[in-house]
Write an enzyme that holds these catalytic residues in place. Structure first.
Site, PDB file in Angstrom:
ATOM      1  CG  ASN A 178      -1.880   1.167   1.252  1.00  0.00           C
ATOM      2  OD1 ASN A 178      -1.793   2.079   0.434  1.00  0.00           O
ATOM      3  ND2 ASN A 178      -2.807   1.158   2.197  1.00  0.00           N
ATOM      4  NE  ARG A 236      -6.315   1.944  -0.302  1.00  0.00           N
ATOM      5  CZ  ARG A 236      -6.279   3.167   0.182  1.00  0.00           C
ATOM      6  NH1 ARG A 236      -5.140   3.668   0.597  1.00  0.00           N
ATOM      7  NH2 ARG A 236      -7.363   3.899   0.249  1.00  0.00           N
ATOM      8  CG  HIS A 283     -13.321   3.275   3.082  1.00  0.00           C
ATOM      9  ND1 HIS A 283     -14.093   4.280   3.612  1.00  0.00           N
ATOM     10  CD2 HIS A 283     -12.037   3.638   3.312  1.00  0.00           C
ATOM     11  CE1 HIS A 283     -13.315   5.210   4.145  1.00  0.00           C
ATOM     12  NE2 HIS A 283     -12.054   4.834   3.969  1.00  0.00           N
ATOM     13  CG  HIS A 326     -14.181   1.699   6.718  1.00  0.00           C
ATOM     14  ND1 HIS A 326     -13.349   0.623   6.533  1.00  0.00           N
ATOM     15  CD2 HIS A 326     -13.364   2.759   6.965  1.00  0.00           C
ATOM     16  CE1 HIS A 326     -12.090   1.011   6.669  1.00  0.00           C
ATOM     17  NE2 HIS A 326     -12.084   2.312   6.921  1.00  0.00           N
ATOM     18  CG  LEU A 327     -17.996   4.197  11.514  1.00  0.00           C
ATOM     19  CD1 LEU A 327     -18.790   4.263  12.800  1.00  0.00           C
ATOM     20  CD2 LEU A 327     -18.559   5.153  10.476  1.00  0.00           C
ATOM     21  N   GLY A 352     -11.166   8.399   7.819  1.00  0.00           N
ATOM     22  CA  GLY A 352     -12.073   8.472   6.687  1.00  0.00           C
ATOM     23  C   GLY A 352     -13.194   7.486   6.945  1.00  0.00           C
ATOM     24  NE  ARG A 367     -10.847  12.473   3.779  1.00  0.00           N
ATOM     25  CZ  ARG A 367     -10.746  11.183   3.486  1.00  0.00           C
ATOM     26  NH1 ARG A 367     -11.799  10.507   3.049  1.00  0.00           N
ATOM     27  NH2 ARG A 367      -9.598  10.552   3.640  1.00  0.00           N
ATOM     28  N   GLY A 421     -15.109   2.434  14.390  1.00  0.00           N
ATOM     29  CA  GLY A 421     -16.197   1.463  14.423  1.00  0.00           C
ATOM     30  C   GLY A 421     -15.918   0.264  15.306  1.00  0.00           C
ATOM     31  CD  GLU A 447      -9.050  -1.434   3.847  1.00  0.00           C
ATOM     32  OE1 GLU A 447      -9.295  -0.752   2.832  1.00  0.00           O
ATOM     33  OE2 GLU A 447      -8.646  -0.944   4.919  1.00  0.00           O
TER      34      GLU A 447
END
Length: 399
Positions: free
Chosen positions: A7, A91, A181, A209-210, A213, A242, A334, A385
Site C-alpha cells: 500500500n 491497493r 473503502h 467503515h468508521l 475516513g 473532511r 467502528g 483489507e
C-alpha cells in the site's frame, strides 16, 4: 504461495507478506517519510521483537528494496530469497468505471490507472510509484495485481451513482458516485454473512467503515447497491478532517465571503473540517470520546452529529434494500467506540435491534454484540483489507 501486499502512499509504503497456504502473516511493516529527511522503517514478525531503523529513503524504489532486503535477511527475515515472493498485490484507490474487480497488472492496466489520476490525484500517482518500484526491484517475471478501492461499488445501479447535474458532465468527465473503502466493505460484508451462518447471496447488510475516513455501504445479496462516498472520498459522513456532505451552495458563498480560491476551499473541506473543524484542536476520536465523557460541549456535539448522520444512512439504506439482516461496524472508530454502536442501535429498536452492553464493551474483536433474541443483528468485525488483496492476488495468480 507467498504474496507481498503493498500500500504505497505519498511518503510511505505499508506492507504485509502472507503465506496463503494458511493465510498467515509472516511479516508486516511500514516505511515512513520517503523522500523526506528523518525516514523511519518498522518491521514486525509475529513472535519476535520489532525491528526499527532510522534511515533516509530517497524514493519508493529504495523503500521497497529495504523491505525485500529485510524479508530475506538472516537477522529479521522470514524467507530465504526474493524468489519466494510469488506475486505482489497493490491497493489502488481509483479504478473509475474501467475496473469492477481486481486485475493482473500489464501496460494497459497501468495506462488505465494513469487515466484515473485525475479522479484520484492524491493516491493513484503514488500507487503507480509502488507498482513501478516493485517491477524495478523484483523484475517483470513476478506478477502484480491491482485491487481497487472503487471496484466493489461498481455494482451500484445507475440511479444510485448518477448525480442530477447536466448529463454531459458524466459523458465528458465521468462525474458520478464511485465510492471508496470497497475492499473493506467487501471483506466485512462477507464475514458478516459467515457470522450469521448464511451465504453472502442470502443476506442484506449495512457496513459502516468508521475511521479518519468514514463511509457506509448497502450490500444486498453480496453486491453493493449504494454507498456514502461519491466522486471523491469527501462526500458522506463527517470525518476526521473532511466535512462530508454539505449544501453545495456553501462553497461559492464562503469563497465570496472569505475571498477563497477553489484550491483553498477544497483544502478547507478536506483538511480543516469534520471533527477537527468542529472541535478546533483535534481530529482524534479517542480524544473526542474522552471529552464527551467529561462533558466537553464540542465533543458532545461531535458525537451527536456523527450518530445522527449514521442513523440517517443506516435508515435510508434499510429502506432502499427493503429490509436489513445486520449492521456492521469496522475501522478504527467502528471497532472501538461502543457508544456510537449503542446509540445507533437504540434508534433501530423498531426493526428489532437490541444491544448486549457487556458484549458491546469489547474492543477490536469480531463479535455479535446483539442480545440473543434481537432480530436485527449488530456486529463488530475488524477489517482486513490486506488479506482481501492477498486473496484476490492468489485467485488471479495462483495458477
Amino acid at each position: 504461495m507467498k504474496i507481498l501486499v503493498i500500500n504505497a502512499g505519498s511518503s510511505s509504503v505499508k506492507y504485509q507478506l502472507f503465506d496463503m497456504e494458511n493465510e498467515t502473516v509472516l511479516a508486516k511493516g511500514i516505511c515512513e517519510r520517503i523522500g523526506i529527511e528523518g525516514g523511519a522503517f518498522k518491521h514486525k514478525v509475529p513472535g519476535r521483537e520489532d525491528f526499527k531503523l532510522s534511515v533516509d529513503m530517497k524514493n519508493h524504489s529504495e523503500a521497497i528494496k529495504l523491505v525485500v532486503d529485510t524479508l530475506v535477511s538472516k537477522e529479521n527475515g522470514v524467507i530465504e530469497s526474493m524468489k519466494e515472493i510469488d506475486a505482489v498485490g497493490h491497493r489502488v484507490l481509483h479504478g473509475g468505471e474501467k475496473f469492477s474487480g481486481s486485475v493482473v497488472i500489464n501496460d494497459d492496466v497501468i495506462k488505465a490507472i494513469e487515466d484515473c489520476c485525475e479522479l484520484g490525484p492524491l493516491h493513484n500517482p503514488h500507487n503507480l510509484t509502488g507498482i513501478h518500484a516493485c517491477e524495478e526491484i523484483m523484475g517483470k517475471d513476478v506478477p502484480q495485481v491491482a485491487v481497487f478501492d472503487t471496484g466493489f461499488h461498481q455494482t451500484m445501479p445507475d440511479y444510485a451513482y448518477m448525480y442530477p447535474l447536466p448529463y454531459e458532465y458524466y459523458e465528458k468527465y465521468k462525474v458520478r458516485r464511485y465510492g471508496f473503502h470497497g475492499t473493506s466493505h467487501r471483506y466485512v460484508s462477507q464475514r458478516a454473512a459467515a457470522l450469521l451462518g448464511k451465504d453472502p447471496k442470502d443476506v442484506k447488510v449495512i457496513t459502516c467503515h468508521l475511521g479518519n475516513g468514514s463511509s457506509v455501504a448497502a450490500v444486498e445479496y453480496g453486491k453493493c447497491i449504494d454507498t456514502s462516498m461519491g466522486l471523491t472520498p469527501l462526500e458522506g459522513l463527517m470525518m476526521g478532517t473532511r466535512c462530508g456532505s454539505i449544501d453545495p451552495a456553501i462553497v461559492p458563498f464562503l469563497m465570496e465571503k472569505e475571498g477563497l480560491t477553489a484550491r483553498q476551499i477544497d483544502d478547507i473541506m478536506n483538511k480543516k473540517s469534520g471533527i477537527l473543524g468542529i472541535h478546533g484542536k483535534t481530529s482524534d476520536n479517542r480524544e473526542i470520546e474522552d471529552g464527551g465523557k467529561a462533558g466537553d460541549p464540542r465533543c458532545v456535539l461531535i458525537e451527536s452529529m456523527l450518530v445522527h448522520q449514521l442513523v440517517k444512512y443506516i435508515g435510508s439504506y434499510a429502506a432502499e434494500m427493503n429490509g436489513v439482516d445486520a449492521v456492521v461496524f469496522t475501522g478504527g472508530i467502528g471497532e472501538n467506540n461502543a457508544s456510537y454502536r449503542s446509540r445507533c442501535a437504540e434508534k433501530f429498536a423498531f426493526l428489532g435491534a437490541a444491544i448486549d452492553e457487556e458484549k458491546n464493551s469489547k474492543r477490536g474483536i469480531e463479535i455479535d454484540i446483539s442480545k440473543d433474541d434481537a432480530k436485527l443483528r449488530f456486529l463488530v468485525i475488524p477489517t482486513n483489507e490486506e488479506l482481501m488483496i492477498a486473496r484476490d492476488t492468489l485467485e488471479l495468480c495462483g495458477k
